[in-house]
Design an enzyme around this catalytic site. Structure first.
Site, PDB file in Angstrom:
ATOM      1  N   GLU A  69      28.141  -6.282  58.655  1.00 27.45           N
ATOM      2  CA  GLU A  69      28.746  -6.411  59.991  1.00 27.45           C
ATOM      3  C   GLU A  69      27.746  -6.997  60.984  1.00 27.45           C
ATOM      4  O   GLU A  69      28.132  -7.751  61.874  1.00 27.45           O
ATOM      5  CB  GLU A  69      29.306  -5.069  60.473  1.00 27.45           C
ATOM      6  CG  GLU A  69      30.309  -4.384  59.529  1.00 27.45           C
ATOM      7  CD  GLU A  69      31.462  -5.272  59.076  1.00 27.45           C
ATOM      8  OE1 GLU A  69      31.771  -6.268  59.744  1.00 27.45           O
ATOM      9  OE2 GLU A  69      32.056  -4.960  58.016  1.00 27.45           O
ATOM     10  N   ALA A 104      34.956  -1.625  57.462  1.00 31.80           N
ATOM     11  CA  ALA A 104      34.309  -1.741  58.764  1.00 31.80           C
ATOM     12  C   ALA A 104      34.754  -3.034  59.435  1.00 31.80           C
ATOM     13  O   ALA A 104      35.261  -3.938  58.778  1.00 31.80           O
ATOM     14  CB  ALA A 104      32.797  -1.743  58.597  1.00 31.80           C
TER      15      ALA A 104
HETATM   16  N1  BES Z   1      36.063  -8.554  59.016  1.00 31.43           N
HETATM   17  C1  BES Z   1      36.087  -7.558  58.026  1.00 31.43           C
HETATM   18  C2  BES Z   1      37.067  -6.466  58.300  1.00 31.43           C
HETATM   19  C3  BES Z   1      38.489  -6.844  58.025  1.00 31.43           C
HETATM   20  C4  BES Z   1      38.946  -6.927  56.731  1.00 31.43           C
HETATM   21  C5  BES Z   1      39.376  -7.102  59.041  1.00 31.43           C
HETATM   22  C6  BES Z   1      40.249  -7.285  56.475  1.00 31.43           C
HETATM   23  C7  BES Z   1      40.677  -7.469  58.809  1.00 31.43           C
HETATM   24  C8  BES Z   1      41.114  -7.563  57.496  1.00 31.43           C
HETATM   25  C9  BES Z   1      34.713  -6.913  57.873  1.00 31.43           C
HETATM   26  O1  BES Z   1      33.649  -7.686  58.264  1.00 31.43           O
HETATM   27  C10 BES Z   1      34.509  -6.639  56.407  1.00 31.43           C
HETATM   28  O2  BES Z   1      34.424  -7.561  55.667  1.00 31.43           O
HETATM   29  N2  BES Z   1      34.441  -5.381  56.029  1.00 31.43           N
HETATM   30  C11 BES Z   1      34.276  -4.986  54.656  1.00 31.43           C
HETATM   31  C12 BES Z   1      32.982  -4.260  54.450  1.00 31.43           C
HETATM   32  C13 BES Z   1      31.920  -5.085  53.844  1.00 31.43           C
HETATM   33  C14 BES Z   1      30.690  -4.274  53.572  1.00 31.43           C
HETATM   34  C15 BES Z   1      32.345  -5.859  52.631  1.00 31.43           C
HETATM   35  C16 BES Z   1      35.392  -4.046  54.301  1.00 31.43           C
HETATM   36  O3  BES Z   1      36.075  -3.616  55.215  1.00 31.43           O
HETATM   37  O4  BES Z   1      35.557  -3.743  53.138  1.00 31.43           O
HETATM   38 ZN    ZN Z   2      33.132  -9.161  56.924  1.00 30.47          ZN
END
Ligand code: BES
Ligand code: ZN
Length: 851
Positions: free
Chosen positions: A304, A268
């Site tokens: 998020e 996400a």
């Molecule tokens: N900011 C990240 C998404 C992201 C990850 C963008 C890598 C660019 C590169 C987001 O907030 C995030 O951490 N998402 C996690 C989910 C969370 C529940 C740990 C993910 O995508 O796994």
């Molecule tokens: Zn994150």
């Protein structure tokens, strides 16, 4: 020493953007777009040339407007720097300026920049267009200073066909129609970073609700999936006011949208006011979604939403402090989900899902400090790892333990207010927490964020004295012997003993204190990011409190984790860890069994090519026998959330270790699923597929493959896809992997197929050959996080021959984005090989003894 990226390289010294006005015109037939932008900026010093980030864009025209006088720019692309230069005939003065730019770009297939995603509607393939900008995707959609420090106000308009919906960060304030097109105008954003912008266009359905303070929360899905949106909406509606109160700052936008995107690289993304996510990270199907998946959705929403404050309102100055975003959000996930579902016991799970995961990576020589160094732009992606996320979260937990929750929360509120709409770095957070609490936060935390690795506390008893010493922990002897790390961490320890809890701060290399109790468990609650290795005497004394549960489940889990990791790292004999397990057969805690299963699996994996495997499997079956009886296959009315998770862990272990009745039962249930899927509980469907595959052949493969193709729910597809790679027949694993490159599998899911094959001892070699054969295609399809995670799967390899292949292949395919991942994989494989060599005989002797 290489230099880190300078402000000049980051384009921060000439142009300071204030506001962008952007009209975007996407075309979902040609998959291109055009755009018109007015950038209002402060020009810092007189110049004839200004530079903006731009990549894969064609600039049609750029005009500087100065006191009503226009000057057209000469345009030069700097491909390598991902930027474009605008040169002017006349010097432009150091003042506020306007630059008008017309440009075109591509809506691509890669899951970044502006890209297309597909879904099926009434049998027809349809397209939507969505963006992924973190970290440097914005420059693929409009010229900008694409840097977290260059915050500005964005006013976005999107011109699209009338039947489509446009979503962006804020609320739409006006729609003008002409010639079958409509122009949707959005309210200006708050001052924000480029990486958190989003533009989404397509056919969507949504459900909505308002929070008590009037924020409109909506969940968008592709047509037909509206019934799966309720769970996420409910979570967001409850969490938004909760976080507003926790952080002491109102959510600044009138709207918060969550959008389920069928093709998505990460899980996400926290675009401000327009969170995008994979379907399985947002959608819950009442019939088909497992308890574990529901928990994941709650975690995603809580994570998020935290970023709306941590990341979007206050942003790190540079990606080297990424952990301020991700570590914090990974910590607050638990605060949030614990608020939604106190009965889920999320803080227990924290110990397994984050603390332990972080320790695994952070035990390598090739880990990195939480405050990372970035030598070039390609390396940003690499730091989205367990160190930034899970170690970050773990050390936040440590600070909370040090300050107390209330004082921590006050400190956070101060920090967020002070840096709102601006940027901060790690030290700013420590200063804020220190100022509000009056405690020396920085002194405690420095080594944990600035140094790689984490401490091991060696505990030894002689007479009535406890001797403690500390050193950096490594999961392999080879890495330990190479290391010259002499860091002394400040290690606050809660100490549990027979009838009291005491406190001790180990801040020297060695220390000691008198003891007057029969047993002792250091680091009670596992709140300090450190391990403990006990001597034989102390471990022996822990057997009774483990068995009669005089120490908590987190502590029982910690003893398991550290004992096995001590064996792996050559700090303690392997038979000590194995013998310890015999005292856990009365265990009932989910997190303890989850850890045991993981650690026992690691040894099973080590032995997978040896003759010892049969005897080892018999040993583990005995360990799981009693709990297997007690969890059974049937869901009970009295089951807690954790009971449901426990059942999965136990039954899948019994299946993996070839327990006959478990295999039989799984096969029966598979036959039932074939007739009527809903007749088998969704929480065990995944293990039914896996065990069926592990013990099946061609016929089961065909059945599963057809089920995969027909299935529409992403989470269920993943369960089936995972199983497809678990057959013992290598030719079937090969077919599963080939299938993963077919049109039936979205590129976001290919990595799962490969990882699952790496998990399969009989699939490992095939998986590796597959990766090398399709390296370029995979790089192309899995640009972003996917490739990094996928190669980590190879860390389970325990073969001399493959190890040589892998090293040679990596050497021939250097890639700045994968440099760290490659080193980590090699280090782990070498460690596996050395461990097997070292302990094979000891394990054999232990197994013989325990018969
Ligand atoms: N900011 C990240 C998404 C992201 C990850 C963008 C890598 C660019 C590169 C987001 O907030 C995030 O951490 N998402 C996690 C989910 C969370 C529940 C740990 C993910 O995508 O796994
Ligand atoms: Zn994150």
């Amino acid at each position: 020493m290489a230099m880190n990226m300078t402000l000049k390289e980051r384009l921060l010294t000439q142009v300071t953007p204030l506001a962008y006005d952007i009209l975007l015109m996407p075309n979902l037939e040609t998959f291109t777009f055009s755009g018109e932008e007015t950038l209002i900026f402060t020009n810092k010093k007189p110049t004839k040339k200004i530079v903006l980030h731009a990549s894969h864009l064609v600039i049609e025209k750029a005009v500087l407007v100065e006191n009503g006088v226009e000057q057209e720019a000469k345009i030069t692309y700097n491909k390598k720097e991902m930027s474009v230069s605008f040169e002017f005939a006349k010097t432009i003065t150091a003042e506020k300026k306007q630059l008008k730019i017309a440009f075109t770009g591509i809506i691509g297939n890669k899951l970044r920049g502006w890209y297309k995603s597909t879904y099926i509607k009434s049998g027809e393939t349809k397209y939507l267009a969505t963006t992924q900008f973190e970290e440097i995707g914005a420059r693929e959609v409009f010229p900008c200073i694409d840097d977290p420090m260059a915050k500005a106000v964005f006013t976005i308009s999107v011109r699209i066909p009338e039947n489509l919906t446009a979503i962006s960060n804020t609320i739409d304030v006006a729609t003008n129609k002409s010639n079958g097109l409509k122009t949707v105008q959005f309210a200006p954003t708050p001052k924000m970073a480029t990486y958190a912008l989003a533009f989404i266009v397509g056919e969507f359905e949504y459900i909505e609700k308002k929070t008590p303070s009037g924020v409109l929360v909506r969940v968008f899905v592709t047509p037909g999936k509206k019934s799966q949106a309720g769970f996420a909406l409910d979570a967001a509606i409850k969490l938004l006011p909760f976080y507003e109160k926790y952080f002491g700052i109102a959510y600044p936008l009138p709207v918060l949208d969550l959008i389920a995107i069928p093709d998505f690289d990460a899980g996400a993304m926290e675009n401000w006011g327009a969170i995008t996510a994979r379907e399985m990270a947002l959608l819950v199907d009442a019939e088909q979604t497992s308890a574990a998946n529901k928990q994941y959705v709650a975690i995603v929403v809580a994570h998020e939403l935290t970023h709306m404050w941590f990341g979007n309102l206050v942003t790190m100055k540079w990606w080297e402090d990424l952990w301020l975003n991700e570590g914090f959000a990974s910590y607050m996930e638990y605060v949030g989900v614990n608020f939604l579902h106190p009965e889920w016991n999320m803080w227990e799970q924290f110990a397994v899902l984050d603390h332990n995961k972080a320790m695994r990576l952070d035990s390598l020589e090739n880990t990195h400090p939480i405050q990372a160094k970035i030598k070039n732009i390609e390396q940003i992606t690499e730091i989205f790892d367990e160190v930034s996320y899970s170690k970050g979260a773990s050390i936040i937990q440590m600070v909370v333990d040090f300050l107390g929750e209330e004082s921590f929360q006050k400190g956070l509120q101060y920090y967020l207010k002070k840096y709102a709409y601006s940027n901060a770095e790690t030290n700013d957070l420590w200063q804020a927490l220190g100022k509000v609490s009056g405690k020396k936060v920085e002194d405690l935390m420095q080594t944990y964020t600035q140094k790689p690795g984490h401490p091991l506390v060696n505990a030894r008893v002689s007479n009535d004295t406890m001797h403690l010493s500390q050193a950096r922990f490594f999961s392999s002897i080879e890495s330990r012997e190479k290391s010259k790390d002499a860091t002394a961490w400040q290690i606050p320890l809660h100490i549990a003993s027979e009838n009291k809890t005491t406190e001790f701060l180990l801040d020297k290399k060695e220390d000691s204190f008198p003891i007057d109790f029969s047993w002792i468990k250091l680091n009670k609650g596992e709140t300090t990011f450190a391990r403990v290795i006990y001597d034989a005497e102390l471990i022996k004394r822990l057997e009774v409190p483990i068995k009669n549960k005089a120490i908590s489940s987190i502590d029982r889990m910690g003893v398991v984790r550290d004992s096995f990791d001590a064996a792996e790292g050559g700090y303690a004999p392997v038979e000590r860890a194995l013998a310890l397990v015999l005292h856990y057969t009365d265990e009932s805690s989910y997190i303890v069994w989850a850890s045991l299963a993981g650690k026992l699996n690691k040894i099973d994996n080590l032995l997978s090519e040896t003759k010892l495997r049969i005897a080892y499997q018999a040993f583990v079956r005995k360990i799981f026998a009693k709990i297997g009886e007690s969890v059974g296959w049937e869901k009970q009315a009295s089951d807690s959330h954790e009971d449901i998770l426990l059942r999965s862990v136990v039954l899948s272990s019994l299946g993996q270790y070839k327990d006959n009745s478990t295999i039989q039962k799984a096969k029966e249930l598979f036959a039932k699923i074939e007739v009527d899927k809903s007749s088998v509980d969704t929480d065990i469907r995944g293990i039914v597929y896996a065990i069926t595959a592990e013990n099946g052949g061609r016929e089961e493969f065909e059945k599963l493959k057809n089920m995969y193709i027909k299935e529409t729910l992403s989470a269920e597809k993943n369960r089936i896809g995972n199983a497809l790679c678990l057959f013992e027949d290598p030719s079937l694993v090969q077919r599963a992997l080939d299938f993963s490159l077919s049109t039936h599998v979205r590129s976001q899911d290919i990595g799962r197929f490969i990882m699952s094959s790496f998990d399969n001892p009989k699939g490992r070699e095939i998986a590796w050959k597959f990766v090398t054969k399709h390296w370029d295609i995979l790089l192309e399809k899995m640009e972003g996080m996917g490739m990094d995670w996928m190669i980590q799967g190879a860390a389970s390899i325990v073969s001399e021959e493959l190890s040589d292949d892998i090293k040679e292949f990596f050497a021939k395919h250097p890639n700045p984005k994968l440099e760290k991942a490659m080193k980590q994989v090699v280090e782990q494989i070498e460690s596996n090989l050395a461990w097997l060599k070292r302990d094979q005989d000891a394990i054999a002797a232990f197994l013989l003894d325990s018969k």
